[in-house]
Design a protein around this motif. Sequence first.
Motif, PDB file in Angstrom:
ATOM      1  N   GLY A  39     -13.279  10.115   6.308  1.00 24.15           N
ATOM      2  CA  GLY A  39     -13.735   8.785   6.702  1.00 24.15           C
ATOM      3  C   GLY A  39     -13.312   7.736   5.691  1.00 24.15           C
ATOM      4  O   GLY A  39     -12.313   7.915   4.969  1.00 24.15           O
ATOM      5  N   THR A  40     -14.070   6.670   5.605  1.00 24.65           N
ATOM      6  CA  THR A  40     -13.708   5.550   4.742  1.00 24.65           C
ATOM      7  C   THR A  40     -13.864   5.868   3.258  1.00 24.65           C
ATOM      8  O   THR A  40     -13.384   5.099   2.416  1.00 24.65           O
ATOM      9  CB  THR A  40     -14.557   4.326   5.079  1.00 24.65           C
ATOM     10  N   THR A  41     -14.506   6.968   2.910  1.00 29.65           N
ATOM     11  CA  THR A  41     -14.579   7.399   1.514  1.00 29.65           C
ATOM     12  C   THR A  41     -13.497   8.428   1.182  1.00 29.65           C
ATOM     13  O   THR A  41     -13.449   8.930   0.065  1.00 29.65           O
ATOM     14  CB  THR A  41     -15.967   7.985   1.192  1.00 29.65           C
ATOM     15  N   GLY A  42     -12.655   8.757   2.141  1.00 33.05           N
ATOM     16  CA  GLY A  42     -11.596   9.730   1.925  1.00 33.05           C
ATOM     17  C   GLY A  42     -11.949  11.083   2.502  1.00 33.05           C
ATOM     18  O   GLY A  42     -12.766  11.197   3.429  1.00 33.05           O
ATOM     19  N   PHE A  43     -11.329  12.113   1.958  1.00 35.45           N
ATOM     20  CA  PHE A  43     -11.661  13.481   2.336  1.00 35.45           C
ATOM     21  C   PHE A  43     -12.839  13.931   1.469  1.00 35.45           C
ATOM     22  O   PHE A  43     -12.813  13.775   0.244  1.00 35.45           O
ATOM     23  CB  PHE A  43     -10.466  14.410   2.114  1.00 35.45           C
ATOM     24  N   GLY A  44     -13.866  14.494   2.106  1.00 34.42           N
ATOM     25  CA  GLY A  44     -15.066  14.837   1.376  1.00 34.42           C
ATOM     26  C   GLY A  44     -15.496  16.276   1.556  1.00 34.42           C
ATOM     27  O   GLY A  44     -15.223  16.904   2.588  1.00 34.42           O
ATOM     28  N   LEU A  45     -16.176  16.796   0.549  1.00 35.26           N
ATOM     29  CA  LEU A  45     -16.778  18.120   0.593  1.00 35.26           C
ATOM     30  C   LEU A  45     -18.188  18.000   0.039  1.00 35.26           C
ATOM     31  O   LEU A  45     -18.378  17.490  -1.077  1.00 35.26           O
ATOM     32  CB  LEU A  45     -15.970  19.119  -0.229  1.00 35.26           C
ATOM     33  N   HIS A  46     -19.186  18.456   0.817  1.00 31.64           N
ATOM     34  CA  HIS A  46     -20.586  18.312   0.434  1.00 31.64           C
ATOM     35  C   HIS A  46     -21.314  19.652   0.524  1.00 31.64           C
ATOM     36  O   HIS A  46     -21.020  20.470   1.401  1.00 31.64           O
ATOM     37  CB  HIS A  46     -21.298  17.294   1.335  1.00 31.64           C
ATOM     38  N   TYR A  66      -4.425   5.638  -0.808  1.00 30.82           N
ATOM     39  CA  TYR A  66      -3.904   4.980   0.390  1.00 30.82           C
ATOM     40  C   TYR A  66      -3.187   3.692  -0.017  1.00 30.82           C
ATOM     41  O   TYR A  66      -3.745   2.868  -0.758  1.00 30.82           O
ATOM     42  CB  TYR A  66      -5.053   4.660   1.344  1.00 30.82           C
ATOM     43  N   SER A  67      -1.957   3.513   0.443  1.00 28.83           N
ATOM     44  CA  SER A  67      -1.166   2.331   0.113  1.00 28.83           C
ATOM     45  C   SER A  67      -1.082   1.392   1.306  1.00 28.83           C
ATOM     46  O   SER A  67      -0.976   1.834   2.455  1.00 28.83           O
ATOM     47  CB  SER A  67       0.249   2.736  -0.324  1.00 28.83           C
ATOM     48  N   TYR A  68      -1.117   0.095   1.024  1.00 30.29           N
ATOM     49  CA  TYR A  68      -0.997  -0.915   2.082  1.00 30.29           C
ATOM     50  C   TYR A  68      -0.551  -2.235   1.468  1.00 30.29           C
ATOM     51  O   TYR A  68      -0.517  -2.390   0.246  1.00 30.29           O
ATOM     52  CB  TYR A  68      -2.327  -1.090   2.823  1.00 30.29           C
ATOM     53  N   SER A  69      -0.191  -3.190   2.309  1.00 32.13           N
ATOM     54  CA  SER A  69       0.253  -4.511   1.860  1.00 32.13           C
ATOM     55  C   SER A  69      -0.802  -5.552   2.194  1.00 32.13           C
ATOM     56  O   SER A  69      -1.532  -5.421   3.170  1.00 32.13           O
ATOM     57  CB  SER A  69       1.579  -4.892   2.528  1.00 32.13           C
ATOM     58  N   GLY A  70      -0.873  -6.592   1.366  1.00 32.15           N
ATOM     59  CA  GLY A  70      -1.827  -7.670   1.596  1.00 32.15           C
ATOM     60  C   GLY A  70      -1.409  -8.893   0.807  1.00 32.15           C
ATOM     61  O   GLY A  70      -0.354  -8.912   0.147  1.00 32.15           O
ATOM     62  N   ASN A  71      -2.217  -9.936   0.848  1.00 33.06           N
ATOM     63  CA  ASN A  71      -1.871 -11.164   0.136  1.00 33.06           C
ATOM     64  C   ASN A  71      -3.101 -12.007  -0.139  1.00 33.06           C
ATOM     65  O   ASN A  71      -4.143 -11.827   0.484  1.00 33.06           O
ATOM     66  CB  ASN A  71      -0.844 -11.976   0.933  1.00 33.06           C
ATOM     67  N   ASN A  74      -1.292 -17.283  -1.886  1.00 31.31           N
ATOM     68  CA  ASN A  74       0.038 -17.581  -2.417  1.00 31.31           C
ATOM     69  C   ASN A  74       0.930 -16.374  -2.648  1.00 31.31           C
ATOM     70  O   ASN A  74       2.152 -16.476  -2.567  1.00 31.31           O
ATOM     71  CB  ASN A  74      -0.082 -18.336  -3.762  1.00 31.31           C
ATOM     72  N   VAL A  75       0.364 -15.231  -2.982  1.00 29.98           N
ATOM     73  CA  VAL A  75       1.157 -14.100  -3.449  1.00 29.98           C
ATOM     74  C   VAL A  75       0.963 -12.887  -2.544  1.00 29.98           C
ATOM     75  O   VAL A  75      -0.163 -12.574  -2.146  1.00 29.98           O
ATOM     76  CB  VAL A  75       0.778 -13.724  -4.901  1.00 29.98           C
ATOM     77  N   ASP A  76       2.075 -12.223  -2.229  1.00 23.75           N
ATOM     78  CA  ASP A  76       2.026 -10.950  -1.499  1.00 23.75           C
ATOM     79  C   ASP A  76       1.907  -9.809  -2.503  1.00 23.75           C
ATOM     80  O   ASP A  76       2.459  -9.863  -3.606  1.00 23.75           O
ATOM     81  CB  ASP A  76       3.293 -10.769  -0.660  1.00 23.75           C
ATOM     82  N   TYR A  77       1.208  -8.748  -2.086  1.00 23.16           N
ATOM     83  CA  TYR A  77       0.988  -7.613  -2.975  1.00 23.16           C
ATOM     84  C   TYR A  77       1.229  -6.298  -2.251  1.00 23.16           C
ATOM     85  O   TYR A  77       1.025  -6.192  -1.035  1.00 23.16           O
ATOM     86  CB  TYR A  77      -0.463  -7.583  -3.492  1.00 23.16           C
ATOM     87  N   ASP A  78       1.645  -5.305  -3.027  1.00 22.01           N
ATOM     88  CA  ASP A  78       1.548  -3.904  -2.613  1.00 22.01           C
ATOM     89  C   ASP A  78       0.280  -3.362  -3.255  1.00 22.01           C
ATOM     90  O   ASP A  78       0.159  -3.360  -4.494  1.00 22.01           O
ATOM     91  CB  ASP A  78       2.761  -3.103  -3.077  1.00 22.01           C
ATOM     92  N   PHE A  79      -0.661  -2.934  -2.425  1.00 22.34           N
ATOM     93  CA  PHE A  79      -1.927  -2.416  -2.920  1.00 22.34           C
ATOM     94  C   PHE A  79      -1.939  -0.891  -2.796  1.00 22.34           C
ATOM     95  O   PHE A  79      -1.406  -0.326  -1.845  1.00 22.34           O
ATOM     96  CB  PHE A  79      -3.111  -2.970  -2.115  1.00 22.34           C
ATOM     97  N   LYS A  80      -2.594  -0.245  -3.754  1.00 22.33           N
ATOM     98  CA  LYS A  80      -2.848   1.190  -3.680  1.00 22.33           C
ATOM     99  C   LYS A  80      -4.338   1.406  -3.887  1.00 22.33           C
ATOM    100  O   LYS A  80      -4.863   1.169  -4.972  1.00 22.33           O
ATOM    101  CB  LYS A  80      -2.048   1.978  -4.719  1.00 22.33           C
ATOM    102  N   LEU A  81      -5.002   1.837  -2.829  1.00 22.14           N
ATOM    103  CA  LEU A  81      -6.437   2.093  -2.871  1.00 22.14           C
ATOM    104  C   LEU A  81      -6.663   3.535  -3.304  1.00 22.14           C
ATOM    105  O   LEU A  81      -6.176   4.468  -2.680  1.00 22.14           O
ATOM    106  CB  LEU A  81      -7.043   1.847  -1.492  1.00 22.14           C
ATOM    107  N   LYS A  82      -7.389   3.704  -4.408  1.00 24.11           N
ATOM    108  CA  LYS A  82      -7.688   5.032  -4.939  1.00 24.11           C
ATOM    109  C   LYS A  82      -9.181   5.291  -4.772  1.00 24.11           C
ATOM    110  O   LYS A  82     -10.006   4.669  -5.449  1.00 24.11           O
ATOM    111  CB  LYS A  82      -7.293   5.122  -6.413  1.00 24.11           C
ATOM    112  N   LEU A  83      -9.515   6.177  -3.852  1.00 23.50           N
ATOM    113  CA  LEU A  83     -10.908   6.494  -3.566  1.00 23.50           C
ATOM    114  C   LEU A  83     -11.310   7.776  -4.296  1.00 23.50           C
ATOM    115  O   LEU A  83     -10.731   8.841  -4.052  1.00 23.50           O
ATOM    116  CB  LEU A  83     -11.113   6.678  -2.059  1.00 23.50           C
TER     117      LEU A  83
END
Length: 231
Positions: A39-46, A66-71, A74-83
């Motif tokens: 889900g939105t927290t990534g892969f999980g084990l409980h 998870y990698s994505y683009s955003g802005n 003024n500035v465009d970015y390459d984002f990397k979300l690390k959960l």
Amino acid sequence: MNKATNKAISNTMTALALAAGMLLASAAQAQVGVSADIGTTGFGLHLSAPLQEHLNARIGVNYLNYSYSGNTSNVDYDFKLKLTSLEALLDWFPMQGPFRVSAGLVYDGNQIDAVGKSNNNGTYTLNGNTYNADNAGRIDGKVDFRKVAPYVGIGWGNALAKDKGWGFTSDLGVLFQGSPNTSLVSSGCTLDAMLCTRLDNDVAAENVKLRDKADSFKFYPVVRVGISYKF
């Protein structure tokens, strides 16, 4: 880290250790349930263990990159979300069925890495000023949140239901990460000293905009589905 942050992290790790101890004790009595979800927290084990009738303890770990683009404006970015997160939760089943109410603490290692991208003309526009990307160098940023965050939510499925075997599990809740911490810096500027100083000031102004952009993660939605198994 300040003393308050260190104390909060220590308290969270203590809570996780206590929950783990209860789970190990239950496991020795074959009273443990395992669930795997995504889900939105990534892969999980409980792992879940009973505390008393209609109340379970649950600890878990979640991970995903998870990698994505955003802005910003003024500035465009390459984002990397690390959960990355560790959870110590209580699950209460008020209607003695699969519906549950959950609450607890999360060690929150979630962060976002950002790399500024030049436009098609090979330039950045920062705080109203335009720079050639080859001379301005790199623009790198990082967004993270407080390390101890409360969680509340509801869910479906009891990994410790009376009938042993497979089951369905889901979570819907909110992780209260708080206001983001952002750091945006430039490196490799080859302009003259005055322009490099102005660039640093403009990057500092852009950092405020990045913080505003990341503020949407203050209340992080948790949506997960998965399967469980009771031993």
